[in-house]
Design a protein around this motif. Structure first.
Motif, PDB file in Angstrom:
ATOM      1  N   ASN A 100       0.827  -1.597  -0.732  1.00 46.17           N
ATOM      2  CA  ASN A 100      -0.307   0.141  -0.124  1.00 46.17           C
ATOM      3  C   ASN A 100       0.942   1.319  -0.246  1.00 46.17           C
ATOM      4  O   ASN A 100       0.161   2.226  -0.286  1.00 46.17           O
ATOM      5  N   ALA A 101       1.589   1.210   1.178  1.00 44.54           N
ATOM      6  CA  ALA A 101       2.987   2.492   1.119  1.00 44.54           C
ATOM      7  C   ALA A 101       3.779   2.301   0.152  1.00 44.54           C
ATOM      8  O   ALA A 101       4.355   3.640  -0.148  1.00 44.54           O
ATOM      9  N   ASN A 102       4.350   1.707  -0.996  1.00 43.61           N
ATOM     10  CA  ASN A 102       5.162   1.799  -1.829  1.00 43.61           C
ATOM     11  C   ASN A 102       6.355   1.509  -1.287  1.00 43.61           C
ATOM     12  O   ASN A 102       7.319   2.137  -2.230  1.00 43.61           O
ATOM     13  N   MET A 145       3.144   6.663  -7.104  1.00 41.04           N
ATOM     14  CA  MET A 145       2.699   4.893  -6.687  1.00 41.04           C
ATOM     15  C   MET A 145       2.195   3.752  -7.196  1.00 41.04           C
ATOM     16  O   MET A 145       0.716   4.211  -7.457  1.00 41.04           O
ATOM     17  N   MET A 146       2.387   3.262  -7.960  1.00 36.74           N
ATOM     18  CA  MET A 146       2.759   2.767  -9.317  1.00 36.74           C
ATOM     19  C   MET A 146       2.701   0.653  -8.647  1.00 36.74           C
ATOM     20  O   MET A 146       2.612   0.217  -9.481  1.00 36.74           O
ATOM     21  N   PHE A 147       3.479   1.311  -7.410  1.00 36.82           N
ATOM     22  CA  PHE A 147       3.735  -0.587  -7.196  1.00 36.82           C
ATOM     23  C   PHE A 147       3.539  -1.341  -5.754  1.00 36.82           C
ATOM     24  O   PHE A 147       3.975  -2.484  -5.264  1.00 36.82           O
ATOM     25  N   ASP A 148       2.410  -1.096  -5.955  1.00 42.69           N
ATOM     26  CA  ASP A 148       1.187  -1.350  -4.755  1.00 42.69           C
ATOM     27  C   ASP A 148       0.789  -3.048  -6.348  1.00 42.69           C
ATOM     28  O   ASP A 148       0.070  -2.316  -7.098  1.00 42.69           O
ATOM     29  N   VAL A 149       0.715  -4.700  -5.573  1.00 39.62           N
ATOM     30  CA  VAL A 149      -0.181  -5.611  -6.363  1.00 39.62           C
ATOM     31  C   VAL A 149      -0.814  -6.446  -5.908  1.00 39.62           C
ATOM     32  O   VAL A 149      -0.639  -6.954  -4.371  1.00 39.62           O
ATOM     33  N   GLU A 150      -2.689  -6.384  -6.220  1.00 38.06           N
ATOM     34  CA  GLU A 150      -3.282  -7.168  -5.821  1.00 38.06           C
ATOM     35  C   GLU A 150      -3.748  -8.396  -6.636  1.00 38.06           C
ATOM     36  O   GLU A 150      -4.320  -9.085  -6.362  1.00 38.06           O
ATOM     37  N   GLY A 151      -3.030  -8.566  -7.619  1.00 35.02           N
ATOM     38  CA  GLY A 151      -3.422 -10.160  -8.865  1.00 35.02           C
ATOM     39  C   GLY A 151      -2.175 -10.375  -9.551  1.00 35.02           C
ATOM     40  O   GLY A 151      -1.580  -9.105  -9.947  1.00 35.02           O
ATOM     41  N   PHE A 152      -2.311 -11.698  -9.459  1.00 39.86           N
ATOM     42  CA  PHE A 152      -1.765 -11.898  -9.971  1.00 39.86           C
ATOM     43  C   PHE A 152      -2.153 -13.243 -11.052  1.00 39.86           C
ATOM     44  O   PHE A 152      -2.920 -14.031 -10.217  1.00 39.86           O
TER      45      PHE A 152
END
Length: 290
Positions: A100-102, A145-152
């Motif tokens: 969330n906070a990257n 702030m582009m470096f949160d991931v929730e899907g793969f």
């Protein structure tokens, strides 16, 4: 997962009908599963995880929402588990890449053998750790702030990750990263930037899944799905992209394929809403080309 919803978002959730012309309600999850962040489907069972602040466990449920067992991972912690997926050989992978906070430098994917899924404890066979070469600061500026991931998901021995854009001035863009499915540390390869839509609450990506026959994949938000078809193995993000409006808003954080045409979707429990499992048939919905 952002735990703090804006007041306007909360109002949207509370006012949203549980009925949908698109989604079929399948089951309600037990109260013990409040923050389901990822689901995967195999052999008539749903494998689920919760995100940060919860146990390092995989909960296995049947399609009625009844818990069949829990599997504890012995040699790892739940820093921020956000999604899980199977490969074609039945290996299970857990994405510990919530950011969330990257500001994280310990992003990882954990592999679990199929045989361990029969027990109540499991060992991580190997860990795939990684970094984003494009990220220079931890955290970056609010506009980056582009470096949160929730899907793969896993496809042909590579993981494909779809970032959740948390930038100030959200524009619907998401980075698509590719990482080899091999133990050790890797630099994630940025293969494309895709664009969903420009309203954060409806357009930020919260989960991803690929079909059993690997001919299509989907991305999820709180109220929409993006379907990708006719892609090439060399560049999956260059296929046909369609948008599906779910006619329903809730904190949807998890999606998986039940079969090649049927999706299962789960939302988190927020006050008196959520904690449900839904089903959607891709053949019965209207798709809007993008």
């Amino acid at each position: 997962m952002n735990r703090l919803f804006l007041a306007t978002t909360a109002a949207m959730i509370l006012s949203c009908s549980t009925n949908s012309t698109v989604l079929k309600h399948v089951a309600q999850f037990p109260n013990s599963l409040k923050e389901v962040s990822g689901i995967a489907y195999k052999n008539n069972f749903i494998y689920s995880i919760e995100d940060r602040g919860n146990e390092n466990q995989v909960t296995v449920l049947d399609l009625s929402g009844k818990i069949q067992k829990t599997i504890t991972l012995n040699n790892t912690e739940n820093t921020d588990w956000e999604d899980l997926t199977f490969d074609t050989n039945g290996n299970l992978y857990i994405g510990d890449f919530g950011n969330n906070a990257n500001d994280r430098k310990d992003l990882a994917i954990y592999k679990i053998n199929p045989s361990d899924l029969k027990s109540e404890t499991a060992e991580v066979v190997y860990t795939v750790s990684f970094e984003y070469p494009e990220q220079k600061d931890f955290p970056p500026k609010k506009k980056d702030m582009m470096f949160d991931v929730e899907g793969f998901f896993e496809y042909q021995n590579f993981f494909y990750l779809f970032t959740k854009n948390r930038s100030k001035g959200f524009d619907g863009s998401s980075y698509v990263y590719k990482i080899p499915n091999t133990a050790g540390h890797h630099k994630a390869e940025l293969i494309k930037t895709i664009t969903t839509c420009t309203d954060y609450q409806n357009c930020a990506i919260t989960s991803a899944a690929i079909s059993p026959d690997q001919t299509k994949f989907v991305l999820l938000s709180h109220s929409k799905i993006w379907l990708f078809e006719n892609f090439s193995p060399d560049n999956i993000a260059d296929g046909k992209m369609s948008e599906i409006n779910l006619d329903h808003f809730s904190q949807k954080e998890a999606i998986t394929f039940k079969n090649n045409e049927t999706l299962l979707i789960a939302d988190e429990r927020v006050k008196k809403t959520g904690g449900n499992l839904y089903e959607l048939n891709l053949k019965s919905v209207k798709k809007t080309g993008l």
